[in-house]
Design a protein around this motif. Structure first.
Motif, PDB file in Angstrom:
ATOM      1  N   THR A  62       0.830  -1.202   0.000  1.00  3.02           N
ATOM      2  CA  THR A  62       0.000   0.000   0.000  1.00  3.02           C
ATOM      3  C   THR A  62       0.866   1.254   0.000  1.00  3.02           C
ATOM      4  OG1 THR A  62      -1.783  -1.143   1.165  1.00  3.02           O
ATOM      5  CG2 THR A  62      -1.784   1.261   1.255  1.00  3.02           C
ATOM      6  N   LEU A  63       1.904   1.274   0.819  1.00  9.14           N
ATOM      7  CA  LEU A  63       2.805   2.423   0.848  1.00  9.14           C
ATOM      8  C   LEU A  63       3.460   2.637  -0.512  1.00  9.14           C
ATOM      9  CD1 LEU A  63       4.517   1.810   4.309  1.00  9.14           C
ATOM     10  CD2 LEU A  63       2.877   3.627   3.766  1.00  9.14           C
ATOM     11  N   SER A  64       3.904   1.561  -1.145  1.00  6.55           N
ATOM     12  CA  SER A  64       4.554   1.682  -2.450  1.00  6.55           C
ATOM     13  C   SER A  64       3.585   2.202  -3.503  1.00  6.55           C
ATOM     14  CB  SER A  64       5.119   0.323  -2.887  1.00  6.55           C
ATOM     15  OG  SER A  64       6.156  -0.090  -2.021  1.00  6.55           O
ATOM     16  N   ARG A  65       2.375   1.698  -3.487  1.00  5.10           N
ATOM     17  CA  ARG A  65       1.382   2.154  -4.458  1.00  5.10           C
ATOM     18  C   ARG A  65       1.041   3.622  -4.252  1.00  5.10           C
ATOM     19  NH1 ARG A  65      -3.029  -2.773  -5.190  1.00  5.10           N
ATOM     20  NH2 ARG A  65      -1.526  -4.375  -5.800  1.00  5.10           N
ATOM     21  N   MET A  66       0.976   4.032  -3.012  1.00  3.45           N
ATOM     22  CA  MET A  66       0.652   5.427  -2.738  1.00  3.45           C
ATOM     23  C   MET A  66       1.794   6.350  -3.149  1.00  3.45           C
ATOM     24  SD  MET A  66      -1.469   5.053   0.851  1.00  3.45           S
ATOM     25  CE  MET A  66      -1.939   6.782   0.932  1.00  3.45           C
ATOM     26  N   VAL A  67       3.031   5.870  -3.043  1.00  2.00           N
ATOM     27  CA  VAL A  67       4.163   6.637  -3.573  1.00  2.00           C
ATOM     28  C   VAL A  67       4.017   6.773  -5.083  1.00  2.00           C
ATOM     29  CG1 VAL A  67       6.652   6.610  -3.989  1.00  2.00           C
ATOM     30  CG2 VAL A  67       5.763   6.072  -1.714  1.00  2.00           C
ATOM     31  N   GLY A  68       3.691   5.668  -5.747  1.00  2.00           N
ATOM     32  CA  GLY A  68       3.528   5.694  -7.193  1.00  2.00           C
ATOM     33  C   GLY A  68       2.409   6.604  -7.662  1.00  2.00           C
ATOM     34  N   ARG A  69       1.408   6.799  -6.818  1.00  8.16           N
ATOM     35  CA  ARG A  69       0.267   7.656  -7.174  1.00  8.16           C
ATOM     36  C   ARG A  69       0.455   9.098  -6.706  1.00  8.16           C
ATOM     37  NH1 ARG A  69      -3.974   3.033  -5.130  1.00  8.16           N
ATOM     38  NH2 ARG A  69      -3.804   1.686  -6.960  1.00  8.16           N
ATOM     39  N   GLY A  70       1.613   9.397  -6.189  1.00 10.75           N
ATOM     40  CA  GLY A  70       1.882  10.763  -5.762  1.00 10.75           C
ATOM     41  C   GLY A  70       1.225  11.141  -4.460  1.00 10.75           C
ATOM     42  N   LEU A  71       0.850  10.148  -3.650  1.00 12.77           N
ATOM     43  CA  LEU A  71       0.186  10.422  -2.377  1.00 12.77           C
ATOM     44  C   LEU A  71       1.148  10.398  -1.199  1.00 12.77           C
ATOM     45  CD1 LEU A  71      -3.015   8.248  -2.930  1.00 12.77           C
ATOM     46  CD2 LEU A  71      -2.815  10.728  -3.144  1.00 12.77           C
ATOM     47  N   LEU A  72       2.300   9.768  -1.382  1.00 13.30           N
ATOM     48  CA  LEU A  72       3.321   9.721  -0.341  1.00 13.30           C
ATOM     49  C   LEU A  72       4.690   9.941  -0.978  1.00 13.30           C
ATOM     50  CD1 LEU A  72       2.243   6.656   1.858  1.00 13.30           C
ATOM     51  CD2 LEU A  72       2.080   9.078   2.482  1.00 13.30           C
ATOM     52  N   MET A  73       5.634  10.409  -0.158  1.00 14.43           N
ATOM     53  CA  MET A  73       7.006  10.591  -0.609  1.00 14.43           C
ATOM     54  C   MET A  73       7.933   9.857   0.356  1.00 14.43           C
ATOM     55  SD  MET A  73       9.081  14.158  -1.252  1.00 14.43           S
ATOM     56  CE  MET A  73       7.868  14.625  -2.507  1.00 14.43           C
ATOM     57  N   ARG A  74       8.915   9.138  -0.202  1.00 19.87           N
ATOM     58  CA  ARG A  74       9.879   8.423   0.623  1.00 19.87           C
ATOM     59  C   ARG A  74      10.950   9.380   1.166  1.00 19.87           C
ATOM     60  NH1 ARG A  74       9.246   4.474  -3.628  1.00 19.87           N
ATOM     61  NH2 ARG A  74       8.395   2.497  -2.826  1.00 19.87           N
ATOM     62  N   HIS A  75      11.366   9.120   2.407  1.00 24.75           N
ATOM     63  CA  HIS A  75      12.441   9.872   3.040  1.00 24.75           C
ATOM     64  C   HIS A  75      13.321   8.857   3.774  1.00 24.75           C
ATOM     65  CE1 HIS A  75      10.391  13.804   2.477  1.00 24.75           C
ATOM     66  NE2 HIS A  75       9.303  13.075   2.629  1.00 24.75           N
ATOM     67  N   ARG A  76      14.590   8.748   3.362  1.00 29.24           N
ATOM     68  CA  ARG A  76      15.492   7.802   4.012  1.00 29.24           C
ATOM     69  C   ARG A  76      16.244   8.490   5.142  1.00 29.24           C
ATOM     70  NH1 ARG A  76      17.324   2.915   3.010  1.00 29.24           N
ATOM     71  NH2 ARG A  76      16.401   2.840   0.913  1.00 29.24           N
ATOM     72  N   SER A  77      16.320   7.810   6.274  1.00 21.38           N
ATOM     73  CA  SER A  77      17.099   8.283   7.411  1.00 21.38           C
ATOM     74  C   SER A  77      17.952   7.114   7.891  1.00 21.38           C
ATOM     75  CB  SER A  77      16.186   8.776   8.537  1.00 21.38           C
ATOM     76  OG  SER A  77      16.935   9.197   9.654  1.00 21.38           O
ATOM     77  N   GLY A  78      19.250   7.140   7.538  1.00 29.00           N
ATOM     78  CA  GLY A  78      20.086   5.992   7.814  1.00 29.00           C
ATOM     79  C   GLY A  78      19.620   4.798   7.008  1.00 29.00           C
ATOM     80  N   ARG A  79      19.358   3.697   7.687  1.00 31.15           N
ATOM     81  CA  ARG A  79      18.884   2.491   7.004  1.00 31.15           C
ATOM     82  C   ARG A  79      17.368   2.387   7.037  1.00 31.15           C
ATOM     83  NH1 ARG A  79      22.267  -2.579   9.114  1.00 31.15           N
ATOM     84  NH2 ARG A  79      21.126  -3.503   7.368  1.00 31.15           N
ATOM     85  N   ARG A  80      16.717   3.372   7.623  1.00 33.67           N
ATOM     86  CA  ARG A  80      15.257   3.323   7.765  1.00 33.67           C
ATOM     87  C   ARG A  80      14.565   4.140   6.689  1.00 33.67           C
ATOM     88  NH1 ARG A  80      13.098   3.672  13.905  1.00 33.67           N
ATOM     89  NH2 ARG A  80      13.746   1.586  14.589  1.00 33.67           N
ATOM     90  N   MET A  81      13.419   3.614   6.244  1.00 37.88           N
ATOM     91  CA  MET A  81      12.608   4.325   5.266  1.00 37.88           C
ATOM     92  C   MET A  81      11.392   4.928   5.964  1.00 37.88           C
ATOM     93  SD  MET A  81      12.527   5.265   2.177  1.00 37.88           S
ATOM     94  CE  MET A  81      13.662   4.127   1.368  1.00 37.88           C
ATOM     95  N   HIS A  82      11.187   6.206   5.686  1.00 37.86           N
ATOM     96  CA  HIS A  82      10.036   6.926   6.229  1.00 37.86           C
ATOM     97  C   HIS A  82       9.176   7.426   5.075  1.00 37.86           C
ATOM     98  CE1 HIS A  82      13.005   6.955   9.434  1.00 37.86           C
ATOM     99  NE2 HIS A  82      12.073   7.306  10.305  1.00 37.86           N
ATOM    100  N   PHE A  83       7.909   7.712   5.394  1.00 40.69           N
ATOM    101  CA  PHE A  83       6.966   8.168   4.368  1.00 40.69           C
ATOM    102  C   PHE A  83       6.256   9.424   4.861  1.00 40.69           C
ATOM    103  CE2 PHE A  83       7.691   3.730   3.655  1.00 40.69           C
ATOM    104  CZ  PHE A  83       7.695   3.578   2.279  1.00 40.69           C
ATOM    105  N   GLY A  84       6.241  10.440   3.994  1.00 43.74           N
ATOM    106  CA  GLY A  84       5.572  11.688   4.324  1.00 43.74           C
ATOM    107  C   GLY A  84       4.537  12.067   3.282  1.00 43.74           C
TER     108      GLY A  84
END
Length: 289
Positions: free
Chosen positions: A68-90
């Motif tokens: 779901t997170l990946s699909r929402m990124v693809g649809r422009g609803l979320l943006m990935r933000h990397r912090s170290g080895r962790r992935m965050h979504f905004g």
């Protein structure tokens, strides 16, 4: 209904208890509710593990959450933000707009049109048959904006509606005609509403909602009030989005949305404070500014 470890992004999620009615809701719908309640306006990006932990309460498994997170990124609803080895979504500007619109519809305007001034907006369109995609997009936008179809390219809405933002980008100049005004005799307004809008379907949705939530202890099989709050508000938003806010004076006296709106507001007041505490305990995030 599948278990917590096997729900996919196309599945509904809900509690499972013997004989208990539960809402069947898509993970993305639940995700938008979560983002609107606990992320919107905070300028943060949430750790993916926080989504997984929280959505396990709803019977949504890790694979479904990540998909779901990946699909929402693809649809422009979320943006990935990397912090170290962790992935965050905004959130993105697009998702912020969608979430604020949902908040307005649910909590500011409500579903009851009890101060209608008698104005209708009538829209008629005509376009080549080859414009099937444009026709589909226009119909979807009109439905979302509260219009109902009378057939032959004629749509009505029970209020004065500025259609310019609705049709923006569709290239329909010269293909639309829009009017606003009162219905004149001998128009059968009640009959017109039944022709343009699925009143039976709307009423069935509200009655199912009341059957689930209008009780002293709704969803006793739910793990906690955070889960109840997310299910409640997600299901209600879906009902509101399908409801064109028809004039109360032209609806049946026992219209179930009247009781349903009262119930959802009472339950929101009950669930929101403990849900907020639970959400805050489970969320890990980074600040974007």
């Amino acid at each position: 209904m599948t278990g917590a470890g096997s729900v996919n992004t196309g599945s509904a999620a809900g509690p499972r208890a013997a004989g208990e009615p539960y809402p069947r809701l898509r993970p993305q719908s639940l995700m938008l509710t979560y983002l609107g309640n606990y992320v919107l306006g905070r300028d943060i990006a949430v750790f993916s593990g926080s989504f997984i932990t929280t959505f396990a309460r709803l019977g949504v498994g890790e694979h479904a959450v990540r998909s779901t997170l990946s699909r929402m990124v693809g649809r422009g609803l979320l943006m990935r933000h990397r912090s170290g080895r962790r992935m965050h979504f905004g959130l993105t500007p697009r998702s912020e707009e969608i979430l604020r619109d949902g908040e307005d519809r649910v909590w500011r305007h409500g579903v009851l049109n009890d101060d209608w001034d008698g104005t209708w907006t009538v829209l008629a369109f005509s376009m080549p048959e080859s414009w099937q995609r444009v026709r589909h997009d226009l119909r979807a936008r009109l439905t979302w904006a509260g219009f109902g179809s009378l057939g032959n390219g004629t749509w009505i809405a029970p209020s004065r509606v500025d259609v310019r933002p609705i049709v923006a980008g569709l290239g329909l100049n010269g293909h639309l005609k829009v009017f606003a005004g009162a219905a004149e005799q001998p128009t059968d307004v009640a009959g017109m509403l039944r022709e343009a809008f699925d009143l039976d379907g709307l009423a069935d949705g509200y009655r199912a909602f009341l059957g689930r939530w209008d009780r002293p202890d709704p969803l006793p099989g739910a793990p906690d009030d955070l889960a109840r709050h997310l299910w409640l508000t997600t299901e209600w938003l879906q009902l509101v989005r399908a409801d064109p806010r028809l004039p109360v004076q032209h609806l049946p006296a026992d219209w179930p949305a009247i009781r349903a709106q009262r119930v959802v507001r009472e339950l929101r007041d009950r669930y929101a404070p403990p849900a907020r505490r639970l959400a805050d305990e489970a969320i890990e995030f980074i600040r974007l500014r």
